[in-house]
Design an enzyme around this catalytic site. Sequence first.
Site, PDB file in Angstrom:
ATOM      1  CG  ASN A  12      -1.725   1.220   1.393  1.00 22.57           C
ATOM      2  OD1 ASN A  12      -1.793   2.046   0.476  1.00 22.57           O
ATOM      3  ND2 ASN A  12      -2.371   1.375   2.538  1.00 22.57           N
ATOM      4  CD1 TRP A  13       3.321   0.970  -3.045  1.00 25.46           C
ATOM      5  CD2 TRP A  13       3.514   2.325  -4.815  1.00 25.46           C
ATOM      6  NE1 TRP A  13       4.014   0.300  -4.013  1.00 25.46           N
ATOM      7  CE2 TRP A  13       4.149   1.109  -5.113  1.00 25.46           C
ATOM      8  CE3 TRP A  13       3.503   3.327  -5.796  1.00 25.46           C
ATOM      9  CZ2 TRP A  13       4.774   0.862  -6.333  1.00 25.46           C
ATOM     10  CZ3 TRP A  13       4.122   3.094  -7.019  1.00 25.46           C
ATOM     11  CH2 TRP A  13       4.758   1.863  -7.276  1.00 25.46           C
ATOM     12  CE  LYS A  14      -0.107   3.180   4.809  1.00 24.35           C
ATOM     13  NZ  LYS A  14      -0.004   3.272   6.251  1.00 24.35           N
ATOM     14  CG  HIS A 100      -5.650   1.954   5.306  1.00 23.20           C
ATOM     15  ND1 HIS A 100      -5.219   2.877   6.232  1.00 23.20           N
ATOM     16  CD2 HIS A 100      -4.641   1.069   5.150  1.00 23.20           C
ATOM     17  CE1 HIS A 100      -3.982   2.550   6.602  1.00 23.20           C
ATOM     18  NE2 HIS A 100      -3.606   1.454   5.968  1.00 23.20           N
ATOM     19  CD  GLU A 102      -2.798   5.466   6.852  1.00 19.56           C
ATOM     20  OE1 GLU A 102      -2.787   5.491   5.609  1.00 19.56           O
ATOM     21  OE2 GLU A 102      -1.894   4.937   7.533  1.00 19.56           O
ATOM     22  CD  GLU A 170      -3.214  -2.313   7.400  1.00 18.84           C
ATOM     23  OE1 GLU A 170      -2.222  -2.655   6.762  1.00 18.84           O
ATOM     24  OE2 GLU A 170      -3.753  -1.194   7.288  1.00 18.84           O
ATOM     25  N   GLY A 176       3.049   2.247  10.862  1.00 22.45           N
ATOM     26  CA  GLY A 176       4.070   3.284  10.704  1.00 22.45           C
ATOM     27  C   GLY A 176       4.829   3.618  11.981  1.00 22.45           C
ATOM     28  CB  SER A 216       5.531  -1.846  12.083  1.00 22.73           C
ATOM     29  OG  SER A 216       5.215  -0.485  12.327  1.00 22.73           O
ATOM     30  N   GLY A 237       3.020  -0.975   4.246  1.00 26.88           N
ATOM     31  CA  GLY A 237       3.091   0.433   3.881  1.00 26.88           C
ATOM     32  C   GLY A 237       4.526   0.840   3.589  1.00 26.88           C
ATOM     33  N   GLY A 238       5.196   1.385   4.598  1.00 33.14           N
ATOM     34  CA  GLY A 238       6.538   1.955   4.412  1.00 33.14           C
ATOM     35  C   GLY A 238       7.514   1.047   3.680  1.00 33.14           C
TER      36      GLY A 238
HETATM   37  P1  13P Z   1       3.305   0.378   7.653  1.00 28.73           P
HETATM   38  O1  13P Z   1       3.799  -0.880   7.015  1.00 28.73           O
HETATM   39  O2  13P Z   1       4.035   1.610   7.173  1.00 28.73           O
HETATM   40  O3  13P Z   1       3.213   0.268   9.131  1.00 28.73           O
HETATM   41  O4  13P Z   1       1.792   0.600   7.129  1.00 28.73           O
HETATM   42  C1  13P Z   1       0.887  -0.442   7.249  1.00 28.73           C
HETATM   43  C2  13P Z   1      -0.334  -0.082   6.498  1.00 28.73           C
HETATM   44  O5  13P Z   1      -1.080   0.809   6.897  1.00 28.73           O
HETATM   45  C3  13P Z   1      -0.605  -0.787   5.256  1.00 28.73           C
HETATM   46  O6  13P Z   1      -1.892  -0.552   4.793  1.00 28.73           O
END
Ligand code: 13P
Length: 254
Positions: A12-14, A100, A102, A170, A176, A216, A237-238
């Site tokens: 997920n590149w966000k 998600h 967010e 999640e 993150g 994470s 994500g990251g």
């Molecule tokens: P991180 O891997 O950066 O913690 O993000 C997880 C995430 O929200 C994937 O959708």
Amino acid sequence: MTASRRPLIAGNWKMNGKTADGVALASGVAEKMKAAGDVSFDLLVCPPFTLVSRVGDAIKGSGVMLGGQDCHTAPSGAHTGDTSAEMLADLGCGCEIVGHSERRTNHKESDELVLAKAEAAHANGLVAIICIGETESQRDAGKTLDVNGSQVAGSVPAGSTAKNTVVAYEPVWAIGTGRTPTNDEVQEVHAFIRAELVKKVGADEAGAMRILYGGSMKPGNAKELIALEDVDGGLIGGASLKADDFWAIAQASV
Ligand code: 13P
């Protein structure tokens, strides 16, 4: 991880990536996939909407799948700034993240809305990756299972199948932050989610449905997380923003 469920490693590149770096990242992932040949996992990248088309071109023929990060519930119409599941399918997406945390937080998305988005994904032939997870204060209050149970009940459409639906657990406080639950805690929640899915979609579909861990996940912890019985891959994500790290996580599922 269980032999009967094929691992899914999803990035997920966000809201990250401009044209040059997004295409370079997608090409890097695609090259690794092509060089590897036959693999035992599914690999998915979900770039921001601005890059879906370009990333689709960059990964064409590699076996890497393309996905969106959200969609509107309607196929088209007067919805300024929104994108429909039909539009994502038209660009070659096979999957789409919905709900998600967010979006639940920043856009006040309810379980009802997330469910409607998952239905829109299904109606357009997309796999809905439905995200759930508790906040830190909910966890501290001992409500982790209650929260995840009610999100499964409220966000997963009845009649979902293992083919058209993936659930991503999640924990919001792990996203993150570099913090993760213990392996035992992750397995406990995943097993609970699967049991709740049985009520929603029946034992056969729930047993075959993939439940991803997100929050994470990194090359350093992916192997132990994905090895857990009810963890069928990751939503990353990251670490999905670096081709080497993303690929190392995929390798951890082998
Ligand atoms: P991180 O891997 O950066 O913690 O993000 C997880 C995430 O929200 C994937 O959708």
